[in-house]
Design a protein around this motif. Structure first.
Motif, PDB file in Angstrom:
ATOM      1  N   GLN A   1     -26.631  21.775 -19.361  1.00  0.00           N
ATOM      2  CA  GLN A   1     -26.939  20.952 -20.608  1.00  0.00           C
ATOM      3  C   GLN A   1     -25.704  20.456 -21.131  1.00  0.00           C
ATOM      4  N   ALA A   2     -25.933  19.406 -21.965  1.00  0.00           N
ATOM      5  CA  ALA A   2     -24.961  18.770 -22.542  1.00  0.00           C
ATOM      6  C   ALA A   2     -24.486  19.200 -23.939  1.00  0.00           C
ATOM      7  N   PHE A   3     -23.436  19.251 -24.492  1.00  0.00           N
ATOM      8  CA  PHE A   3     -22.934  19.779 -25.691  1.00  0.00           C
ATOM      9  C   PHE A   3     -22.019  18.786 -26.530  1.00  0.00           C
ATOM     10  N   ASP A   4     -21.975  18.807 -27.767  1.00  0.00           N
ATOM     11  CA  ASP A   4     -21.072  17.728 -28.562  1.00  0.00           C
ATOM     12  C   ASP A   4     -19.855  18.355 -28.186  1.00  0.00           C
ATOM     13  N   GLU A   5     -18.687  17.569 -28.583  1.00  0.00           N
ATOM     14  CA  GLU A   5     -17.329  17.788 -28.190  1.00  0.00           C
ATOM     15  C   GLU A   5     -17.017  18.977 -28.958  1.00  0.00           C
ATOM     16  N   GLU A   6     -17.523  19.538 -30.168  1.00  0.00           N
ATOM     17  CA  GLU A   6     -16.812  20.655 -31.112  1.00  0.00           C
ATOM     18  C   GLU A   6     -17.269  21.861 -30.427  1.00  0.00           C
ATOM     19  N   ASN A   7     -18.017  21.821 -29.356  1.00  0.00           N
ATOM     20  CA  ASN A   7     -18.281  23.156 -28.923  1.00  0.00           C
ATOM     21  C   ASN A   7     -17.365  23.504 -27.699  1.00  0.00           C
ATOM     22  N   THR A   8     -17.294  24.499 -27.230  1.00  0.00           N
ATOM     23  CA  THR A   8     -16.036  24.812 -26.027  1.00  0.00           C
ATOM     24  C   THR A   8     -17.044  25.848 -25.066  1.00  0.00           C
ATOM     25  N   GLU A   9     -17.698  26.348 -25.546  1.00  0.00           N
ATOM     26  CA  GLU A   9     -18.539  27.449 -24.846  1.00  0.00           C
ATOM     27  C   GLU A   9     -20.087  27.272 -24.872  1.00  0.00           C
ATOM     28  N   CYS A  10     -20.930  27.423 -23.747  1.00  0.00           N
ATOM     29  CA  CYS A  10     -22.237  27.283 -23.908  1.00  0.00           C
ATOM     30  C   CYS A  10     -22.597  28.416 -24.606  1.00  0.00           C
ATOM     31  N   PRO A  11     -23.721  28.288 -25.723  1.00  0.00           N
ATOM     32  CA  PRO A  11     -24.147  29.536 -26.367  1.00  0.00           C
ATOM     33  C   PRO A  11     -25.204  30.281 -25.689  1.00  0.00           C
ATOM     34  N   ASN A  12     -25.627  29.824 -24.419  1.00  0.00           N
ATOM     35  CA  ASN A  12     -26.685  30.405 -23.888  1.00  0.00           C
ATOM     36  C   ASN A  12     -25.873  31.347 -22.726  1.00  0.00           C
ATOM     37  N   ASP A  13     -25.160  30.537 -21.956  1.00  0.00           N
ATOM     38  CA  ASP A  13     -24.406  31.249 -20.827  1.00  0.00           C
ATOM     39  C   ASP A  13     -23.273  31.894 -21.008  1.00  0.00           C
ATOM     40  N   HIS A  14     -22.467  31.650 -22.169  1.00  0.00           N
ATOM     41  CA  HIS A  14     -21.318  31.947 -22.539  1.00  0.00           C
ATOM     42  C   HIS A  14     -20.165  31.810 -21.569  1.00  0.00           C
ATOM     43  N   VAL A  15     -20.174  30.642 -20.759  1.00  0.00           N
ATOM     44  CA  VAL A  15     -19.006  30.142 -20.171  1.00  0.00           C
ATOM     45  C   VAL A  15     -18.397  28.987 -20.874  1.00  0.00           C
ATOM     46  N   PRO A  16     -17.086  28.615 -20.357  1.00  0.00           N
ATOM     47  CA  PRO A  16     -16.392  27.405 -20.955  1.00  0.00           C
ATOM     48  C   PRO A  16     -17.243  26.196 -20.373  1.00  0.00           C
ATOM     49  N   LEU A  17     -17.151  25.210 -21.401  1.00  0.00           N
ATOM     50  CA  LEU A  17     -17.945  23.901 -21.059  1.00  0.00           C
ATOM     51  C   LEU A  17     -16.618  23.065 -20.210  1.00  0.00           C
ATOM     52  N   VAL A  18     -17.240  22.127 -19.418  1.00  0.00           N
ATOM     53  CA  VAL A  18     -16.343  21.214 -18.708  1.00  0.00           C
ATOM     54  C   VAL A  18     -17.008  19.799 -19.005  1.00  0.00           C
ATOM     55  N   GLU A  19     -15.648  19.006 -18.611  1.00  0.00           N
ATOM     56  CA  GLU A  19     -16.125  17.403 -18.951  1.00  0.00           C
ATOM     57  C   GLU A  19     -16.850  16.921 -17.993  1.00  0.00           C
ATOM     58  N   GLU A  20     -16.903  17.271 -16.860  1.00  0.00           N
ATOM     59  CA  GLU A  20     -17.726  16.673 -15.794  1.00  0.00           C
ATOM     60  C   GLU A  20     -18.397  17.890 -14.756  1.00  0.00           C
ATOM     61  N   LEU A  21     -19.816  17.556 -14.534  1.00  0.00           N
ATOM     62  CA  LEU A  21     -20.368  18.752 -13.684  1.00  0.00           C
ATOM     63  C   LEU A  21     -19.969  18.105 -12.355  1.00  0.00           C
ATOM     64  N   PRO A  22     -19.969  19.379 -11.432  1.00  0.00           N
ATOM     65  CA  PRO A  22     -19.677  19.197  -9.923  1.00  0.00           C
ATOM     66  C   PRO A  22     -20.908  18.958  -9.349  1.00  0.00           C
ATOM     67  N   TYR A  23     -21.173  17.707  -8.869  1.00  0.00           N
ATOM     68  CA  TYR A  23     -22.157  17.223  -8.219  1.00  0.00           C
ATOM     69  C   TYR A  23     -22.206  17.464  -6.646  1.00  0.00           C
ATOM     70  N   GLN A  24     -23.450  17.555  -6.164  1.00  0.00           N
ATOM     71  CA  GLN A  24     -23.645  17.831  -4.682  1.00  0.00           C
ATOM     72  C   GLN A  24     -23.749  16.715  -3.904  1.00  0.00           C
ATOM     73  N   THR A  25     -23.555  16.787  -2.704  1.00  0.00           N
ATOM     74  CA  THR A  25     -23.514  15.725  -1.790  1.00  0.00           C
ATOM     75  C   THR A  25     -24.458  16.026  -0.528  1.00  0.00           C
ATOM     76  N   ILE A  26     -25.035  15.310   0.071  1.00  0.00           N
ATOM     77  CA  ILE A  26     -25.985  15.317   1.307  1.00  0.00           C
ATOM     78  C   ILE A  26     -25.587  14.631   2.164  1.00  0.00           C
ATOM     79  N   GLU A  27     -25.085  14.932   3.559  1.00  0.00           N
ATOM     80  CA  GLU A  27     -24.759  14.081   4.498  1.00  0.00           C
ATOM     81  C   GLU A  27     -26.059  13.737   5.360  1.00  0.00           C
ATOM     82  N   GLY A  28     -26.438  12.180   5.358  1.00  0.00           N
ATOM     83  CA  GLY A  28     -27.497  11.833   5.860  1.00  0.00           C
ATOM     84  C   GLY A  28     -27.121  11.229   7.411  1.00  0.00           C
TER      85      GLY A  28
END
Length: 140
Positions: free
Chosen positions: A9-36
């Motif tokens: 989930q995306a959060f405003d800049e003022e949050n530093t931790e996810c209120p649901n999962d209690h983990v630090p927020l990151v600027e970019e999500l690690p995306y997956q790749t699939i080799e075709g």
């Protein structure tokens, strides 16, 4: 925007931790790749419903960017379980930058009209004439 690496989930800049999962927020999500066999597919979005995925796919394909959708939905139950309910949208690696730019522009267009009563066309927001009459009203 900052993102939760667990629930994505995306959060405003003022949050530093996810209120649901209690983990630090990151600027970019690690995306997956699939080799075709001929192309490497890169995840550019993860959404919660097939309707959202199909809207993104349609938007990108209308812009000439081939898309793949992978549903991780666990369909035996009426609810989803964390990331088991993710539906991922992939584009070819060489189209990733263009696709992300188009999605960013699309998001900005929708943010611009958020909260306003308006109609969004391919050319941008359309003016609404509250005084205009329908064809049926004109015929009366």
């Amino acid at each position: 925007m900052l993102y939760c690496p667990t629930c994505k989930q995306a959060f405003d800049e003022e949050n530093t931790e996810c209120p649901n999962d209690h983990v630090p927020l990151v600027e970019e999500l690690p995306y997956q790749t699939i080799e075709g066999p001929t192309t490497t597919w890169v995840e550019i979005a993860s959404v919660g419903t097939e309707d959202e995925a199909n809207l993104l796919r349609g938007f990108l394909e209308a812009e000439g960017i081939p898309c793949q959708v992978e549903s991780l939905r666990f369909s035996m139950e009426p609810i989803t379980f964390g990331t088991m309910g993710d539906i991922r949208v992939y584009v070819a690696a060489d189209s990733e930058a263009t696709a992300l730019e188009l999605l960013s522009e699309r998001r900005a267009d929708y943010d611009q009209i958020k909260g306003e009563e308006s109609v969004l066309t391919d050319e941008g927001p359309a003016e609404i004439d509250d005084e205009a009459q329908t064809v049926a009203e004109e015929e009366q």
